[in-house]
Write an enzyme that holds these catalytic residues in place. Structure first.
Site, PDB file in Angstrom:
ATOM      1  N   GLU A 434      32.063  42.796  33.410  1.00  0.00           N
ATOM      2  CA  GLU A 434      32.992  42.702  34.528  1.00  0.00           C
ATOM      3  C   GLU A 434      34.379  43.175  34.086  1.00  0.00           C
ATOM      4  O   GLU A 434      34.985  42.628  33.182  1.00  0.00           O
ATOM      5  CB  GLU A 434      33.041  41.228  34.961  1.00  0.00           C
ATOM      6  CG  GLU A 434      34.184  40.861  35.825  1.00  0.00           C
ATOM      7  CD  GLU A 434      34.268  39.331  36.024  1.00  0.00           C
ATOM      8  OE1 GLU A 434      33.364  38.599  35.551  1.00  0.00           O
ATOM      9  OE2 GLU A 434      35.239  38.888  36.642  1.00  0.00           O
ATOM     10  N   ASP A 512      32.785  36.648  33.501  1.00  0.00           N
ATOM     11  CA  ASP A 512      33.575  35.455  33.224  1.00  0.00           C
ATOM     12  C   ASP A 512      32.779  34.205  33.589  1.00  0.00           C
ATOM     13  O   ASP A 512      31.977  34.222  34.522  1.00  0.00           O
ATOM     14  CB  ASP A 512      34.860  35.442  34.077  1.00  0.00           C
ATOM     15  CG  ASP A 512      35.856  36.490  33.592  1.00  0.00           C
ATOM     16  OD1 ASP A 512      35.701  36.964  32.451  1.00  0.00           O
ATOM     17  OD2 ASP A 512      36.772  36.829  34.370  1.00  0.00           O
ATOM     18  N   ASP A 514      33.426  31.767  35.330  1.00  0.00           N
ATOM     19  CA  ASP A 514      34.072  31.059  36.442  1.00  0.00           C
ATOM     20  C   ASP A 514      33.439  31.492  37.765  1.00  0.00           C
ATOM     21  O   ASP A 514      32.469  32.250  37.784  1.00  0.00           O
ATOM     22  CB  ASP A 514      35.580  31.314  36.444  1.00  0.00           C
ATOM     23  CG  ASP A 514      35.899  32.787  36.675  1.00  0.00           C
ATOM     24  OD1 ASP A 514      34.966  33.580  36.948  1.00  0.00           O
ATOM     25  OD2 ASP A 514      37.087  33.157  36.585  1.00  0.00           O
ATOM     26  N   ASP A 516      34.414  33.452  40.195  1.00  0.00           N
ATOM     27  CA  ASP A 516      34.409  34.894  40.451  1.00  0.00           C
ATOM     28  C   ASP A 516      33.360  35.608  39.607  1.00  0.00           C
ATOM     29  O   ASP A 516      32.654  36.484  40.083  1.00  0.00           O
ATOM     30  CB  ASP A 516      35.786  35.491  40.131  1.00  0.00           C
ATOM     31  CG  ASP A 516      36.693  35.443  41.346  1.00  0.00           C
ATOM     32  OD1 ASP A 516      36.191  35.068  42.434  1.00  0.00           O
ATOM     33  OD2 ASP A 516      37.888  35.770  41.206  1.00  0.00           O
TER      34      ASP A 516
END
Ligand code: 0RA
Length: 646
Positions: A434, A512, A514, A516
């Protein structure tokens, strides 16, 4: 013959049976596919299938499944109870024959119409052979009978242990750790998905699943009751909960009288994907086969005839293809075949030719009736088909462009791809990362011999909501195709992915840790699921797990993936360590990223698998639909922990 065997044998035949049982233990994969997580769950399905047969024969309506605290599983039904009287030929009780003779099943009951039954059709004796302990209890004629086995060997002849007013059969087995060396921990979600599926496929039966390992806040065990009144109709509604229907009803029919009992249910929705699930004797036939062929024939023939007659096609300048009738279609086909021939790579393709025409006729009849009675819906469907044909026309051009670039584009690898030097795809991996900045770090941190890096721009296209030509026109997605070296067949009925030129056998999604990141991982997975399913099925797709914390004190440092690990690490350092929470890959330097997430010696990869296609489809459509999704949870649930580098 060993003493052990002698002690437990009652006749010459049962010695042979034991030998068969020994063979199951020697070559378990021949019988249950594998001895990993899948095979472990297969044991439950095999036992439940026997009870489903009893229900289909009209003798039982309730099946209760318990996951016990020690990961043994109990399956109880309210059927006739397996007979316990002396089996004349075998010289032991019928129960013992069923439990210890490979392939015995319920065959001695000639009237029974065995239609369900595991993929491998091996029966409960196989489960017995692979359990270190199994107890069968039969409630029959007012009495309770019991027999126990260890590794498939009876410990004593069937005995009466009490009286009862109940009827039925109860089997409790504990998987043998020496066979299932990877794990014997049952997944509630996996079993629940299968029990739910079985309840839809066999309406009217109540299947309860109870997890005695976990209690809820109110003290009850975790569990669910699965019961479907309407069968496939309800199944379609369940699968399409995250999609918007374009017609007013789920179209369905049942054809129970003929040689081949057929059940079909279908609906059209606003999506662009085709979701047809086919079953033979309750087994999901991933690779399709003659029943699917019959379904497609019936659907195409009937809709084409209607569309032609409607005059709506007059303006169209090109032929409508079979695909166009299936865009935005969710359908389930379930047939019962008494002697199914399974073909194909994973033995999930029905081969029986005699199935084609009953299915196609049933589908034609069902559709003709519906179109006649619902002219509005008929018009909506035909318009949808026309739109699909136009879009396909556009997509074909876009796809051909991808193919040209992929196949002929000599040196045409995407500029963003940092390739590895190794040439053997089996040794190569590619990280889909990403963002460009994390991509840069990964590029520095990697072992360039076998690790390639492909940075992806923020959010890739949500293919769940995009028309096919948009997907193929999307640059990011074209880059993924090109980087991986895979192509899509263009033949009408063989749009199979070609993995022959797959350039990396591990495709690792690194995002990541998280919300997102999970969203992006889900977008990529959705793309793979819809357009490169074979890549997932081939076990090539993985999710990397970056750490959440760095715990540091003096020159000591530890990484932590969970809060518990963080606290333990802190304790090990005597408390008061400095704790850094990684908010994203970008906060790690190249060395840290290598150490934690890329070094095969230390990283943990989660292999993505699809154990239940219908459920996976439903989940993807829900996650990528309009609801705000619990994506993190989804990824956690659907990616099995696999220590593939160990
Ligand atoms: C064959 C004959 C009969 C019962 C069964 C099979 C039977 C097998 C299983 C396996 C799990 N649950 C089951 N319930 C029944 C009985 C025939 C008779 O009573 O006439």
């Amino acid at each position: 013959m060993s003493d052990e065997i002698k002690k437990n044998s009652y006749s010459a035949d049962s010695i042979q049976a034991l030998e068969g049982m020994e063979h199951v233990r020697m070559r378990p994969s021949m019988y249950i596919g594998d001895t990993g997580v899948r095979g472990l769950h297969h044991l439950v399905y095999e036992v439940v299938d026997n009870s489903i047969d009893e229900a289909l024969a009209g003798h039982c309506d309730t099946i209760s499944v318990f996951i016990n605290e020690d990961n043994s599983v109990t399956v109880e039904d309210n059927g006739r109870g397996i007979p316990v009287d002396m089996h004349k030929k075998e010289g032991v009780s019928a129960l013992e024959v069923v439990m210890t003779k490979i392939g015995a099943g319920g065959k001695f009951d000639k009237d029974s119409y065995k239609v369900s039954g595991g993929l491998h059709g091996v029966g409960v004796s196989c489960v017995n052979a692979l359990s270190d302990n199994l107890k069968a209890t039969v409630f029959r004629d007012g009495k309770v009978y019991e027999q126990e086995y260890e590794k498939g060997k009876a410990m004593y002849p069937v005995k009466q242990v009490g009286e009862t007013t109940k009827r039925g059969t109860m089997v409790t087995f504990h998987p043998d750790k020496t066979i299932f060396t990877q794990t014997i921990e049952y997944s509630y979600d996996t079993l629940a998905a299968r029990m739910r599926e079985l309840s839809f496929l066999n309406k009217g039966i109540t299947i309860t699943l109870t997890d005695k390992r976990h209690t809820k806040d109110n003290g009850d065990f975790e569990g669910e009751v699965f019961h479907s009144k309407e069968g496939l109709k309800e199944f379609v509604r369940f699968l399409d909960a995250g999609r918007e229907p374009i017609i007013s009803h789920v179209i369905s029919m049942e054809h129970e009288k003929g040689e081949v009992p057929v059940e079909v249910a279908l609906v059209y929705n606003t999506s662009y994907s085709e979701n047809i699930f086919s079953y033979v004797n309750n087994i999901n036939t991933h690779e399709g086969g003659t029943h699917l062929q019959g379904f497609r024939m019936g659907l195409t023939r009937t809709l084409k005839k209607y569309a032609d007659a409607s005059g709506l096609l007059d303006k169209l300048k090109f032929e409508i293809s079979g695909d166009d009738f299936r865009e935005g279609l969710t359908a389930i086909i379930s047939v019962k075949v008494s002697e199914p021939q399974f073909e194909g790579q994973t033995k999930t393709k029905l081969g029986n030719r005699e199935v084609v025409s009953p299915v196609s006729q049933a589908v034609s009849e069902m559709l003709e009736n519906y179109l006649e009675e619902n002219p509005n819906d008929a018009k909506i469907i035909v318009q949808k088909v026309i739109l699909a044909a136009q879009a396909r026309h556009a997509a074909k051009k876009a796809r051909e462009m991808v193919q040209r670039k992929t196949v002929l584009g000599g040196g045409g690898l995407p500029g963003k791809l940092s390739d590895c030097s190794e040439q053997d795809p089996a040794k190569c991996e590619v990280y889909l990362v990403e963002g460009d900045s994390a991509g840069g770090t990964a590029k520095q941190g990697r072992d360039r011999n076998f690790q390639a890096i492909m940075p992806l721009r923020g959010k890739i296209l949500n293919v769940e909501k995009a028309m096919h030509h948009k997907v193929f026109e999307n640059e990011e997605i074209r880059n993924i195709f090109t980087a991986l070296g895979v192509t899509i067949g263009t033949e009408e009925d063989s749009k199979a992915l070609n993995l022959d030129k797959l350039r990396y056998h591990k495709v690792i999604i690194m995002c990541d840790a998280d919300v997102d990141g999970s969203h992006i991982a889900t977008l990529i997975l959705t793309f793979f699921f819809r357009f490169m399913r074979e890549l997932i099925e081939g076990g090539h797709v993985y999710i990397a797990a970056p750490p959440l914390y760095l715990v540091k004190k003096g020159n000591k440092k530890e990484y932590a993936w969970t809060d518990d690990q963080r606290d333990l690490a802190n304790e090990r350092m005597g408390g008061s360590a400095a704790i850094q929470r990684y908010k994203g890959l970008g906060e790690m330097n190249a060395e840290q990223l290598w150490e934690t997430t890329m070094d095969p010696a230390y990283r943990t990869l989660r292999q993505v698998n699809i154990d239940n296609l219908a459920e996976a489809d439903r989940v993807f459509s829900m996650l990528m639909g309009d609801e705000v999704p619990p994506r993190r949870e989804f990824i956690e649930k659907n990616a099995v922990y696999a220590n593939i580098d160990a």
